[in-house]
Enzyme design. Structure first.
Site, PDB file in Angstrom:
ATOM      1  N   LYS A  45       0.811  -1.228   0.000  1.00  0.00           N
ATOM      2  CA  LYS A  45       0.000   0.000   0.000  1.00  0.00           C
ATOM      3  C   LYS A  45       0.841   1.274   0.000  1.00  0.00           C
ATOM      4  O   LYS A  45       0.515   2.259   0.648  1.00  0.00           O
ATOM      5  CB  LYS A  45      -0.991   0.017   1.183  1.00  0.00           C
ATOM      6  CG  LYS A  45      -1.838  -1.234   1.336  1.00  0.00           C
ATOM      7  CD  LYS A  45      -2.419  -1.780   0.050  1.00  0.00           C
ATOM      8  CE  LYS A  45      -3.471  -0.865  -0.564  1.00  0.00           C
ATOM      9  NZ  LYS A  45      -3.880  -1.339  -1.932  1.00  0.00           N
ATOM     10  N   HIS A 105       7.005  -7.325  -2.310  1.00  0.00           N
ATOM     11  CA  HIS A 105       6.866  -6.570  -1.056  1.00  0.00           C
ATOM     12  C   HIS A 105       7.855  -7.112  -0.011  1.00  0.00           C
ATOM     13  O   HIS A 105       7.732  -6.817   1.177  1.00  0.00           O
ATOM     14  CB  HIS A 105       5.449  -6.724  -0.496  1.00  0.00           C
ATOM     15  CG  HIS A 105       4.378  -6.066  -1.318  1.00  0.00           C
ATOM     16  ND1 HIS A 105       4.476  -4.780  -1.793  1.00  0.00           N
ATOM     17  CD2 HIS A 105       3.166  -6.524  -1.735  1.00  0.00           C
ATOM     18  CE1 HIS A 105       3.363  -4.478  -2.470  1.00  0.00           C
ATOM     19  NE2 HIS A 105       2.566  -5.520  -2.455  1.00  0.00           N
ATOM     20  N   SER A 135      -4.428   2.964   4.242  1.00  0.00           N
ATOM     21  CA  SER A 135      -4.653   2.249   2.988  1.00  0.00           C
ATOM     22  C   SER A 135      -4.687   0.734   3.216  1.00  0.00           C
ATOM     23  O   SER A 135      -5.501   0.015   2.615  1.00  0.00           O
ATOM     24  CB  SER A 135      -3.542   2.622   2.003  1.00  0.00           C
ATOM     25  OG  SER A 135      -3.812   2.097   0.738  1.00  0.00           O
TER      26      SER A 135
END
Length: 292
Positions: A45, A105, A135
């Site tokens: 995010k 990620h 988010s």
């Protein structure tokens, strides 16, 4: 919301991770990089899709049609993503022609060793913790198999403790920051992109060895504006089935702004967060802006 007992989550080397990713972790760990791979790394995010689309456009020399040919997650595969046979980032990448753009990620310590051995280029995009927490909370609401985060304050507590997929935001941004002096690495900030996208696109192009012409930069900025991407099926994730990602709960591309945390944090939460933040970040030279 107890993540520890939730069937959707597991752990890899002490880092909370989705169960399906953990199950096939060997495929990720032994992934064979190629010297011309480019890795886009973010904590979840933090503007991953935005950066991916910009980089893809640089690679395709602003060919908007090529960018719309397929969903972003097929053009820039998500390395560790695995959903049994439905989604398989490793397989997608293995079958892809070079040069590949890889999305991940992963914290620095979990990035497969072959990327370091091949001296691959890496772009790390970071975003301030408060906006990431907001988010991420909405992302939790829309992913069908995730546990219900119950409330925003409860989610923020989990976030501060690093008890969310990919672990501690603090550890993630700091460990990658330590690697910023590697000439093959570019560390950029979401807030800088929001403030002056032209400057950041030029920086990206130079890092990727491309010559930035004004016309090309203009085209990229127009195609990757938030509104364009939000309405573009190849970037807004609407091609995924609702049972995986329910965009009626919250759109994948929600606001794309800086400072939205102010609409969610109470004064008390904010004070608590700031105190914890200072403590976590005191040993790092890394500085974030929480608004522009």
């Amino acid at each position: 919301m107890d993540f520890e007992d939730n069937k959707a989550f597991g752990e890899v080397h002490g880092i909370p991770m989705y169960k399906d990713f953990v199950k096939y972790w060997d495929d990720v760990e032994t992934f064979q990089a190629r010297p011309d791979d480019l890795v886009i790394v973010t904590y979840p995010k933090s503007g991953t899709t935005w950066l991916s689309e910009i980089v893809y456009m640089i690679y395709k020399e602003d060919d908007v049609e090529k960018c719309k040919e397929d969903a972003i997650f097929n053009r820039v595969p998500y390395l560790e993503c695995r959903k049994e046979e439905k989604m398989n980032g490793v397989k997608q990448l293995q079958e892809m022609d070079s040069p590949r753009i890889v999305k991940t990620h992963l914290p620095a310590k979990l990035l497969p060793g072959s990327f370091w051995e091949n001296n691959c280029k890496i772009i790390y995009l970071s975003r301030n913790a408060k906006d990431v927490a907001v988010s991420y909370y909405y992302f939790f609401l829309m992913i069908t198999e995730f546990p219900d985060p119950e409330s925003f304050p409860k989610f923020v507590e989990k976030f501060m403790e690093g008890k969310v997929p990919y672990g501690s935001w603090y550890d993630h941004v700091k460990a990658w920051w330590e690697k910023r002096n590697n000439p093959q690495m570019l560390y950029i900030f979401y807030e800088d992109m929001k403030e002056d996208i032209r400057k950041e696109v030029i920086k990206l192009m130079k890092f990727l060895g491309r010559k930035p012409s004004e016309e090309l930069v203009d085209k990229i900025i127009k195609h990757t504006s938030f509104q364009e991407m939000k309405n573009n099926p190849s970037t807004n994730y609407t091609t995924l089935p609702e049972e995986m990602m329910n965009q009626r709960v919250s759109p994948f591309m929600r606001k794309g702004i800086s400072g939205d945390w102010k609409n969610h944090f109470t004064v008390a939460m904010n004070e608590r967060f700031d105190t914890h933040y200072e403590q976590q970040m005191k040993d790092s030279t890394l500085k974030f802006r929480t608004e522009i």
